[in-house]
Design a protein around this motif. Structure first.
Motif, PDB file in Angstrom:
ATOM      1  N   ILE A 110       0.844  -1.046  -0.185  1.00 17.01           N
ATOM      2  CA  ILE A 110      -0.082  -0.093  -0.158  1.00 17.01           C
ATOM      3  C   ILE A 110       0.786   1.320  -0.037  1.00 17.01           C
ATOM      4  O   ILE A 110       1.701   1.451   0.951  1.00 17.01           O
ATOM      5  CB  ILE A 110      -1.058   0.074   1.237  1.00 17.01           C
ATOM      6  CG1 ILE A 110      -1.940  -0.923   1.178  1.00 17.01           C
ATOM      7  CG2 ILE A 110      -1.641   1.326   1.136  1.00 17.01           C
ATOM      8  CD1 ILE A 110      -2.769  -1.459   2.298  1.00 17.01           C
ATOM      9  N   GLU A 111       0.669   2.282  -1.014  1.00 14.04           N
ATOM     10  CA  GLU A 111       1.354   3.407  -0.946  1.00 14.04           C
ATOM     11  C   GLU A 111       0.522   4.565  -0.533  1.00 14.04           C
ATOM     12  O   GLU A 111      -0.536   4.823  -1.106  1.00 14.04           O
ATOM     13  CB  GLU A 111       1.860   3.576  -2.291  1.00 14.04           C
ATOM     14  CG  GLU A 111       3.014   4.836  -2.476  1.00 14.04           C
ATOM     15  CD  GLU A 111       3.433   4.811  -4.030  1.00 14.04           C
ATOM     16  OE1 GLU A 111       4.866   4.556  -4.226  1.00 14.04           O
ATOM     17  OE2 GLU A 111       2.840   4.833  -5.004  1.00 14.04           O
ATOM     18  N   PHE A 112       1.099   5.621   0.088  1.00 20.46           N
ATOM     19  CA  PHE A 112       0.402   6.727   0.427  1.00 20.46           C
ATOM     20  C   PHE A 112       0.640   7.837  -0.447  1.00 20.46           C
ATOM     21  O   PHE A 112       1.573   8.489  -0.577  1.00 20.46           O
ATOM     22  CB  PHE A 112       0.847   7.165   1.824  1.00 20.46           C
ATOM     23  CG  PHE A 112       0.478   6.468   3.084  1.00 20.46           C
ATOM     24  CD1 PHE A 112       0.080   4.892   2.822  1.00 20.46           C
ATOM     25  CD2 PHE A 112       0.282   7.166   4.143  1.00 20.46           C
ATOM     26  CE1 PHE A 112      -0.522   4.487   4.134  1.00 20.46           C
ATOM     27  CE2 PHE A 112      -0.275   6.091   5.193  1.00 20.46           C
ATOM     28  CZ  PHE A 112      -0.524   4.888   5.224  1.00 20.46           C
ATOM     29  N   ASN A 113      -0.170   8.032  -1.477  1.00 22.88           N
ATOM     30  CA  ASN A 113      -0.334   9.166  -2.169  1.00 22.88           C
ATOM     31  C   ASN A 113      -0.739  10.585  -1.787  1.00 22.88           C
ATOM     32  O   ASN A 113      -2.127  10.307  -1.174  1.00 22.88           O
ATOM     33  CB  ASN A 113      -0.853   8.841  -3.785  1.00 22.88           C
ATOM     34  CG  ASN A 113      -0.215   7.906  -4.600  1.00 22.88           C
ATOM     35  OD1 ASN A 113       1.225   7.578  -4.461  1.00 22.88           O
ATOM     36  ND2 ASN A 113      -0.698   6.996  -5.126  1.00 22.88           N
ATOM     37  N   VAL A 114      -0.028  11.546  -1.875  1.00 24.77           N
ATOM     38  CA  VAL A 114      -0.711  12.711  -1.532  1.00 24.77           C
ATOM     39  C   VAL A 114      -1.243  13.623  -2.461  1.00 24.77           C
ATOM     40  O   VAL A 114      -0.716  13.974  -3.406  1.00 24.77           O
ATOM     41  CB  VAL A 114       0.456  13.772  -0.554  1.00 24.77           C
ATOM     42  CG1 VAL A 114      -0.086  15.067  -0.400  1.00 24.77           C
ATOM     43  CG2 VAL A 114       1.203  12.997   0.432  1.00 24.77           C
ATOM     44  N   ASN A 115      -2.805  13.620  -2.527  1.00 23.73           N
ATOM     45  CA  ASN A 115      -3.292  14.712  -3.161  1.00 23.73           C
ATOM     46  C   ASN A 115      -3.541  15.908  -3.045  1.00 23.73           C
ATOM     47  O   ASN A 115      -3.380  16.660  -4.121  1.00 23.73           O
ATOM     48  CB  ASN A 115      -4.859  13.934  -3.587  1.00 23.73           C
ATOM     49  CG  ASN A 115      -4.950  12.293  -3.924  1.00 23.73           C
ATOM     50  OD1 ASN A 115      -4.231  12.214  -4.998  1.00 23.73           O
ATOM     51  ND2 ASN A 115      -5.636  11.685  -3.666  1.00 23.73           N
ATOM     52  N   SER A 116      -3.254  16.056  -1.990  1.00 24.62           N
ATOM     53  CA  SER A 116      -3.195  17.509  -1.569  1.00 24.62           C
ATOM     54  C   SER A 116      -2.474  17.672  -0.081  1.00 24.62           C
ATOM     55  O   SER A 116      -2.951  16.824   0.951  1.00 24.62           O
ATOM     56  CB  SER A 116      -4.203  18.407  -1.625  1.00 24.62           C
ATOM     57  OG  SER A 116      -4.207  19.809  -1.474  1.00 24.62           O
TER      58      SER A 116
END
Length: 214
Positions: A110-116
């Protein structure tokens, strides 16, 4: 003329009609197949089809002159990419909790992508103007976008994460890192609540208009 010959002639038009009908069916089937091939496969449901609210996503695209210096992020940025102000300007304790959680979740793919993440006041103001234009009123826009004076994004205390697997994982395990979902209508929005490690995350507000900070 024999009876056999007469019967054969009588049956000939019937066989001809059947052949014409069969040929027409084959042609129609071929045309339908070609049309389907041109359209391509049916796309899988997107996150916007699954989640409620603002088309199931945080507002990250804006019309205006804001740039990466204001916190605008490209796709694929993670909590470890601190070359971007939108990540680097987050509260240090929040960022550390995010990175600890992301490291643990990463063992499960699982990867934590930062949308904002952090946003400048100009960025937040632009988001609010766009939300008013989209939703038709200040009151409705307030359910999704705070003012620059009240937004935890501007202070660096909030982050919008994706994809769905990340949100789901944090909804189940985030409390042990002090990471909590704050609003019921924004499953992507997380803030640091250190007391959650001992007592669990507090009850969520339905939307930001119920938050006293707003």
């Amino acid at each position: 003329m024999s009876q056999v010959t007469a019967d054969a002639r009588a049956r000939r038009p019937h066989r001809t009609a059947v052949g014409l009908v069969f040929g027409l069916v084959v042609v129609v089937a071929a045309l339908i197949g070609a049309f389907v091939d041109q359209r391509g496969p049916t796309p899988a449901p997107s996150l916007s089809d699954i989640l409620p609210g603002d088309q199931g996503r945080p507002v990250t695209e804006v019309d205006g002159a804001v740039t990466g210096a204001d916190g605008v992020l490209p796709d694929g940025v993670t909590v470890f990419d601190d070359q971007y102000p939108g990540v680097a300007n987050l509260d240090p304790e929040l960022l550390q909790a995010l990175r600890t959680a992301a490291s643990d979740a990463g063992h499960r793919g699982i990867e934590f992508n930062v949308n904002s993440g952090w946003r400048s006041p100009d960025y937040q103001d632009q988001l609010l103007r766009d939300a008013v234009a989209e939703y038709g009123s200040q009151a409705e826009a307030a359910r999704w976008v705070a003012t620059a004076d009240t937004s935890p994004h501007v202070s660096g205390d909030a982050v919008d994460l994706g994809p769905y697997d990340t949100m789901d994982w944090l909804s189940r395990h985030g409390a042990q890192y002090g990471l909590c979902q704050i609003y019921g209508n924004e499953p992507w929005h997380f803030e640091l609540r250190p007391e959650a490690t001992d007592h669990g995350c507090p009850a969520m507000y339905a939307d930001p208009t119920e938050d006293p900070r707003m």
